[in-house]
Write an enzyme that holds these catalytic residues in place. Structure first.
Site, PDB file in Angstrom:
ATOM      1  N   ASN A  73     -19.598   9.360 -22.843  1.00 45.67           N
ATOM      2  CA  ASN A  73     -19.747   9.635 -21.411  1.00 45.67           C
ATOM      3  C   ASN A  73     -20.606  10.873 -21.224  1.00 45.67           C
ATOM      4  O   ASN A  73     -20.496  11.835 -21.993  1.00 45.67           O
ATOM      5  CB  ASN A  73     -18.353   9.858 -20.802  1.00 45.67           C
ATOM      6  CG  ASN A  73     -18.398   9.920 -19.296  1.00 45.67           C
ATOM      7  OD1 ASN A  73     -18.943  10.851 -18.721  1.00 45.67           O
ATOM      8  ND2 ASN A  73     -17.823   8.922 -18.648  1.00 45.67           N
TER       9      ASN A  73
ATOM     10  N   GLU B 125     -26.831  11.786  -8.785  1.00 47.37           N
ATOM     11  CA  GLU B 125     -25.696  11.073  -9.368  1.00 47.37           C
ATOM     12  C   GLU B 125     -25.488   9.736  -8.659  1.00 47.37           C
ATOM     13  O   GLU B 125     -25.433   9.669  -7.428  1.00 47.37           O
ATOM     14  CB  GLU B 125     -24.432  11.934  -9.227  1.00 47.37           C
ATOM     15  CG  GLU B 125     -23.296  11.508 -10.118  1.00 47.37           C
ATOM     16  CD  GLU B 125     -23.603  11.610 -11.614  1.00 47.37           C
ATOM     17  OE1 GLU B 125     -23.994  12.688 -12.073  1.00 47.37           O
ATOM     18  OE2 GLU B 125     -23.445  10.586 -12.316  1.00 47.37           O
ATOM     19  N   ASP B 126     -25.394   8.700  -9.432  1.00 49.79           N
ATOM     20  CA  ASP B 126     -25.020   7.374  -8.958  1.00 49.79           C
ATOM     21  C   ASP B 126     -25.900   6.842  -7.821  1.00 49.79           C
ATOM     22  O   ASP B 126     -25.401   6.294  -6.830  1.00 49.79           O
ATOM     23  CB  ASP B 126     -23.525   7.349  -8.605  1.00 49.79           C
ATOM     24  CG  ASP B 126     -22.668   7.458  -9.867  1.00 49.79           C
ATOM     25  OD1 ASP B 126     -23.237   7.689 -10.947  1.00 49.79           O
ATOM     26  OD2 ASP B 126     -21.434   7.318  -9.776  1.00 49.79           O
TER      27      ASP B 126
ATOM     28  N   ASP C 143     -28.389  12.290 -13.846  1.00 50.58           N
ATOM     29  CA  ASP C 143     -27.331  12.248 -14.860  1.00 50.58           C
ATOM     30  C   ASP C 143     -27.161  10.856 -15.457  1.00 50.58           C
ATOM     31  O   ASP C 143     -26.895  10.710 -16.649  1.00 50.58           O
ATOM     32  CB  ASP C 143     -26.031  12.704 -14.181  1.00 50.58           C
ATOM     33  CG  ASP C 143     -24.890  12.843 -15.156  1.00 50.58           C
ATOM     34  OD1 ASP C 143     -25.138  13.279 -16.285  1.00 50.58           O
ATOM     35  OD2 ASP C 143     -23.749  12.521 -14.768  1.00 50.58           O
ATOM     36  N   ASP C 144     -27.311   9.825 -14.622  1.00 47.56           N
ATOM     37  CA  ASP C 144     -27.075   8.455 -15.108  1.00 47.56           C
ATOM     38  C   ASP C 144     -28.181   7.993 -16.038  1.00 47.56           C
ATOM     39  O   ASP C 144     -27.955   7.192 -16.933  1.00 47.56           O
ATOM     40  CB  ASP C 144     -26.940   7.498 -13.920  1.00 47.56           C
ATOM     41  CG  ASP C 144     -25.848   7.974 -13.004  1.00 47.56           C
ATOM     42  OD1 ASP C 144     -24.694   7.971 -13.419  1.00 47.56           O
ATOM     43  OD2 ASP C 144     -26.175   8.426 -11.881  1.00 47.56           O
TER      44      ASP C 144
ATOM     45  N   ARG D  62     -24.539   3.343  -6.034  1.00 44.90           N
ATOM     46  CA  ARG D  62     -24.095   2.759  -7.314  1.00 44.90           C
ATOM     47  C   ARG D  62     -23.039   3.671  -7.905  1.00 44.90           C
ATOM     48  O   ARG D  62     -23.286   4.454  -8.807  1.00 44.90           O
ATOM     49  CB  ARG D  62     -25.299   2.615  -8.256  1.00 44.90           C
ATOM     50  CG  ARG D  62     -25.054   1.695  -9.435  1.00 44.90           C
ATOM     51  CD  ARG D  62     -25.291   2.405 -10.758  1.00 44.90           C
ATOM     52  NE  ARG D  62     -24.265   3.390 -11.043  1.00 44.90           N
ATOM     53  CZ  ARG D  62     -24.246   4.187 -12.110  1.00 44.90           C
ATOM     54  NH1 ARG D  62     -25.217   4.135 -12.988  1.00 44.90           N
ATOM     55  NH2 ARG D  62     -23.278   5.062 -12.323  1.00 44.90           N
TER      56      ARG D  62
ATOM     57  N   TYR E 227     -11.611  12.636 -13.231  1.00 47.01           N
ATOM     58  CA  TYR E 227     -12.918  12.072 -13.561  1.00 47.01           C
ATOM     59  C   TYR E 227     -12.702  10.602 -13.908  1.00 47.01           C
ATOM     60  O   TYR E 227     -11.660  10.024 -13.610  1.00 47.01           O
ATOM     61  CB  TYR E 227     -13.490  12.930 -14.721  1.00 47.01           C
ATOM     62  CG  TYR E 227     -14.899  12.639 -15.115  1.00 47.01           C
ATOM     63  CD1 TYR E 227     -15.951  12.902 -14.249  1.00 47.01           C
ATOM     64  CD2 TYR E 227     -15.197  12.115 -16.373  1.00 47.01           C
ATOM     65  CE1 TYR E 227     -17.266  12.642 -14.616  1.00 47.01           C
ATOM     66  CE2 TYR E 227     -16.505  11.856 -16.748  1.00 47.01           C
ATOM     67  CZ  TYR E 227     -17.529  12.124 -15.868  1.00 47.01           C
ATOM     68  OH  TYR E 227     -18.816  11.874 -16.236  1.00 47.01           O
TER      69      TYR E 227
END
Ligand SMILES: O=C([O-])CC(=O)C(=O)O
Ligand SMILES: [Mg+2]
Length: 618
Positions: free
Chosen positions: A494, A286-287, A309-310, A196, A143
């Site tokens: 995190n 995600e991202d 999630d971000d 991203r 991770y």
């Protein structure tokens, strides 16, 4: 032209294995079962193993069945693999020791990453048990931060595929691609469009490492079964010129699809996922880049079981940190002034959830928003600045004098909490940090951008420049800080503290959508885990070693909430929710591979009449 990523040479382990497709093509939605004729196929889906179609050697070749030298003599003989293994019989514990020794031999983290990828491809249970029992050691490898490096080097390290790649050229056929995934019982999909990736920007199809890494944590931290997890990369092209010219690039070599074409593609994807796997399939964004993240969340959050999630995971972990910090600063959340560096999805997510938490303390929404300031590439979010405040951050724009200098801003606004979501490594300069120490007795400083190179400051810099008075957290891990003869172990703010637990709770109750309040519940649960000992060494999060326990407890709280709010679809409501959640979880230990033998006595209860002559010509 070679990109920097592909130019650097790597020494890596081999992860090549037989690229056999897995057997079951069993679509829930069509309820058609087709057993492929190819002898190389076999039926192993999830927990279901059909012994008549698994050949002996497949027990060694299939990572879900393989136990290596841990197969017992009886198993080796019964399965027809005796002689295919060396004579030694090992326990899983002995195998874990060998794994640890092997990984420790590598100095380079990317090689450690490759070892672990290869282990996952070889022996799934061993991989997940190793990870689950050594979280502090191996989380930073599978991770953040190492996974970021793996994504940057993805063209070079790409061996055996994991997950699905769906490209913009597949528009109109996404459901057919999902049908190619052999597992019939997927409960959670983590997907990215690679625009991203952490703070590293647009990595296109190289972003696949992220959903894969996130789902490894689903299993290792929350015990979600691996066959219930599906990582997907949506390859809509890339605007990263370096990658477009990189001969090793494995994605579509074209500019990103945008606008109507992109939106229709995502619409089709979301619909195809629930068509294939059911309406309650958890879909984790995600991202995604700022331009898409917030608006897609808004578009889908009440229609699907989805979260970003971000935005929401990061918000939840940050708010948990702020809640725990209250015990040190003795300031209520509503007594702080917050300044965010960055006004993107993470900043807005944290700011909104912080506002919700301040409202819970008694402020009105407007009073709470007044305490939150943001600073982006164009300076302080002031309604008086040229171009005004961007739409996505409207709630946090202020009618004050514009300010383009960040240090001046920190001096003028005098925040007590400084939160970095800027992806600008080192943006919290010594001057900024020293000013924070002047603003307040116990300044809260979060450098949340990932990976380590993008963190707004290091843990050491935060302590050095605030006379050791700061409360610090970062998105990527930092080594212990030494200050004034004392050692501090700062926490990692995190989203890995949040998303596995949320996912387990949601899956266990088949929740059909995820309200914002679930993330506040998760934040409160996490904050409760912070002990006085944690706070004494400078940590506002429990240690990574406690991540599993935290995740399961978040899941139980989320499950309770799902029933309280009528969101769950598993009925009747289990009497003991904790037991129910635990019952869903993966077993990291080997199970017996022996065929099940049971007594079966044919009983002839009836007097059968003698066979009669059969008449001719009937
Ligand atoms: O992956 C991580 O470490 C946290 C995260 O979601 C991000 O930075 O995008
Ligand atoms: Mg992320």
């Amino acid at each position: 032209m070679f990109s920097t990523a592909s130019k650097s040479l790597l020494c890596c382990t081999s992860a090549i294995g037989p690229n056999r497709a897995l057997a079951s093509i069993l679509s829930k939605s069509s309820s058609v079962i087709s057993v492929p004729q190819n002898r190389d196929y076999h039926e192993v889906t999830g927990n279901i193993i059909c012994p008549n179609v698994v050949r002996g050697i497949d027990h060694l070749r299939d990572p879900r069945l393989n136990k290596g030298l841990a197969f017992t003599l009886e198993e080796r003989q019964a399965l027809g693999i005796h002689g295919l293994l060396a004579a030694k019989f090992k326990t899983q514990e002995e195998q874990l020791d060998i794994c640890r020794i092997s990984i420790d031999r590598y100095e380079d983290n990317l090689n450690k990453y490759l070892y672990l990828v290869e282990l996952q491809d070889r022996n799934e249970k061993l991989f997940f048990r190793l990870l689950a029992e050594n979280i502090e050691k191996y989380l930073p490898i599978v991770y953040t931060p190492t996974v970021g490096l793996a994504c940057q080097r993805f063209g070079l390290i790409y061996r055996r595929p994991r997950g699905l790649f769906i490209t913009i050229n597949d528009k109109g056929h996404i459901f057919n691609i999902l049908k190619n995934w052999p597992e019939p019982d997927v409960r959670a999909i983590v997907f990215t469009d690679g625009e991203r990736i952490l703070g590293l920007g647009d990595l296109g199809a190289y972003g696949m490492g992220i959903p894969v890494g996130k789902l490894s944590l689903y299993t290792a931290l929350a015990g979600i079964k691996p066959h219930q997890c599906l990582p997907i990369t949506l390859d809509v092209g890339t605007d990263n010129q370096d990658l477009l010219e990189d001969p090793l690039y494995i994605g579509l070599r074209q500019k990103r699809a945008r606008g109507k074409e992109y939106d229709e593609f995502i619409d089709e994807f979301m619909e195809a996922c629930v068509q294939r796997y059911g309406q309650n399939t958890l879909l984790q964004f995600e991202d995604f880049a700022l331009i898409n993240a917030g608006r897609l969340l808004k578009k889908y959050r009440n229609k699907y079981c989805t979260f970003n999630d971000d935005i929401q995971g990061t918000a939840s972990v940050a708010v948990a940190g702020l809640m725990a910090a209250v015990r040190v600063t003795k300031r209520k959340l509503s007594e702080n002034i917050y300044l965010f560096l960055g006004a993107g999805s993470a900043a807005n997510g944290i700011a909104s959830l912080t506002v919700a938490a301040m409202v819970a303390e008694g402020l009105t929404e407007q009073q709470a928003q007044e305490r939150v300031y943001m600073f982006d590439v164009d300076g302080l979010l002031s309604t008086r600045r040229e171009g005004g405040v961007p739409e996505h951050a409207k709630a946090f724009g202020k009618n004050i004098e514009p300010e383009k200098d960040f240090e001046a801003c920190v001096a003028k606004i005098k925040p007590s909490c400084l939160i970095g979501c800027s992806t600008v490594g080192g943006a919290f300069t010594s001057n900024v940090l020293q000013q924070m120490a002047k603003n307040t007795d116990r300044p809260v400083i979060f450098a949340l951008s990932n990976p380590t190179s993008k963190a707004e400051c290091t843990a050491q810099a935060a302590y050095d420049n605030t006379e050791g008075r700061c409360i610090f957290a970062s998105g990527s891990p930092f080594p212990p800080v030494k200050y004034n003869g004392k050692e501090y172990h700062t926490g990692q703010g995190n989203n890995s503290y949040i998303f596995p637990g949320i996912a387990l709770g949601v899956i266990a109750t088949a929740t059909h959508h995820i309200p914002e309040t679930m993330f506040l519940t998760a934040a409160r649960t996490l904050a409760h885990y912070v002990s006085e000992e944690d706070l004494a060494i400078g940590r506002i999060y429990p240690s990574l070693a406690e991540l599993k326990e935290v995740s399961v407890n978040i899941a139980i709280e989320v499950a309770k909430m799902a029933y309280d709010e009528g969101l769950a679809s598993v009925y009747p409501e289990p009497k003991d929710l904790s037991k129910h959640v635990h019952n869903q979880m993966y077993n990291f230990h080997y199970e017996s591979s022996m065929p099940v033998v049971w007594d079966w006595k044919p009983e002839e209860k009836f007097n059968v009449r003698p066979i009669q002559p059969v008449p001719k010509n009937i």
